[in-house]
Design a protein around this motif. Structure first.
Motif, short mmCIF file in Angstrom:
data_model
loop_
_atom_site.label_atom_id
_atom_site.label_comp_id
_atom_site.label_asym_id
_atom_site.label_seq_id
_atom_site.Cartn_x
_atom_site.Cartn_y
_atom_site.Cartn_z
N ILE A 169 0.89 -1.05 0.12
CA ILE A 169 -0.12 -0.09 0.03
C ILE A 169 0.85 1.28 -0.01
O ILE A 169 0.53 2.29 -0.68
N ASN A 170 1.82 1.26 0.63
CA ASN A 170 2.66 2.52 1.01
C ASN A 170 3.42 2.50 -0.57
O ASN A 170 3.77 3.98 -0.82
N LEU A 171 3.75 1.47 -1.24
CA LEU A 171 4.72 1.56 -2.58
C LEU A 171 3.55 2.20 -3.55
O LEU A 171 3.93 3.07 -4.25
N GLN A 172 2.24 1.77 -3.33
CA GLN A 172 1.35 2.65 -4.37
C GLN A 172 1.03 4.03 -3.94
O GLN A 172 1.21 4.75 -4.67
N ARG A 173 0.95 4.33 -2.58
CA ARG A 173 0.87 5.86 -2.07
C ARG A 173 1.96 6.60 -2.78
O ARG A 173 2.13 7.77 -3.19
N GLU A 174 3.20 5.87 -2.64
CA GLU A 174 4.58 6.83 -3.21
C GLU A 174 4.29 6.83 -4.71
O GLU A 174 4.75 8.11 -5.05
N ALA A 175 3.95 6.01 -5.37
CA ALA A 175 3.79 5.98 -6.79
C ALA A 175 2.67 6.99 -7.07
O ALA A 175 2.80 7.92 -8.07
N ASN A 176 1.74 6.98 -6.42
CA ASN A 176 0.78 8.15 -6.42
C ASN A 176 1.13 9.51 -6.30
O ASN A 176 0.85 10.64 -7.05
N LEU A 177 2.02 9.77 -5.09
CA LEU A 177 2.73 11.09 -4.90
C LEU A 177 3.79 11.32 -6.11
O LEU A 177 3.76 12.56 -6.38
N ALA A 178 4.44 10.52 -6.71
CA ALA A 178 5.27 10.62 -7.69
C ALA A 178 4.54 11.39 -9.09
O ALA A 178 5.29 11.98 -9.70
N VAL A 190 -5.78 -7.85 -7.50
CA VAL A 190 -4.81 -7.34 -6.37
C VAL A 190 -4.46 -5.67 -6.74
O VAL A 190 -4.56 -5.18 -5.99
N GLU A 191 -4.29 -5.62 -7.91
CA GLU A 191 -4.10 -4.23 -8.51
C GLU A 191 -5.22 -3.34 -8.10
O GLU A 191 -5.13 -2.05 -7.40
N LYS A 192 -6.52 -3.67 -8.57
CA LYS A 192 -7.73 -3.06 -8.11
C LYS A 192 -7.85 -2.59 -6.72
O LYS A 192 -8.03 -1.58 -6.23
N ALA A 193 -7.57 -3.97 -5.88
CA ALA A 193 -7.76 -3.57 -4.43
C ALA A 193 -6.69 -2.58 -3.83
O ALA A 193 -6.93 -1.95 -3.01
N LYS A 235 -5.84 5.02 -1.62
CA LYS A 235 -6.58 5.99 -1.77
C LYS A 235 -7.05 6.35 -0.13
O LYS A 235 -7.51 7.61 0.06
N ALA A 236 -7.36 5.42 0.65
CA ALA A 236 -7.81 5.54 2.08
C ALA A 236 -6.80 6.11 2.72
O ALA A 236 -5.36 6.03 2.48
N PRO A 237 -7.03 6.73 3.80
CA PRO A 237 -6.08 7.49 4.62
C PRO A 237 -5.23 6.62 5.35
O PRO A 237 -5.73 5.24 5.55
N PRO A 238 -4.01 6.74 5.52
CA PRO A 238 -3.18 5.94 6.35
C PRO A 238 -3.67 5.51 7.51
O PRO A 238 -4.38 6.35 8.15
N GLU A 239 -3.28 4.23 7.99
CA GLU A 239 -3.77 3.57 9.54
C GLU A 239 -3.27 4.86 10.64
O GLU A 239 -2.11 5.31 10.36
#
Length: 82
Positions: A10-19, A61-64, A70-74
């Protein structure tokens, strides 16, 4: 059936979103987009590996993952300070 995703993925995807946000916030340049493209490659490799290890559909997996990222971090309740 909900897919349980590791926080690292999840963090890896968030980093990609930010990038992506950074890359698309200014005029295109190969150097400016490289961090985003590298991050996307890392996410795709991690999703493929995880799906294979868990015998899951890579697409599911990619869809999930995109939904979870997109959800707020824990630990973040989204509330401001008083």
């Amino acid at each position: 059936m909900a897919i349980e995703l590791p926080s690292e993925l999840i963090n890896l995807q968030r980093e990609a979103n930010l990038a992506r946000q950074v890359a698309t916030s200014s005029e295109y340049s190969p150097a400016g987009w490289k961090p985003w493209l590298d991050a996307v490659d890392a996410v795709h490799a991690a999703v493929t590996k995880y799906a294979k290890e868990k015998d899951l559909s890579r697409h599911e997996v990619e869809k999930a993952l995109k939904t979870a990222a997109k959800a707020p971090p824990e630990g973040s309740d989204g509330a401001g300070t008083e």
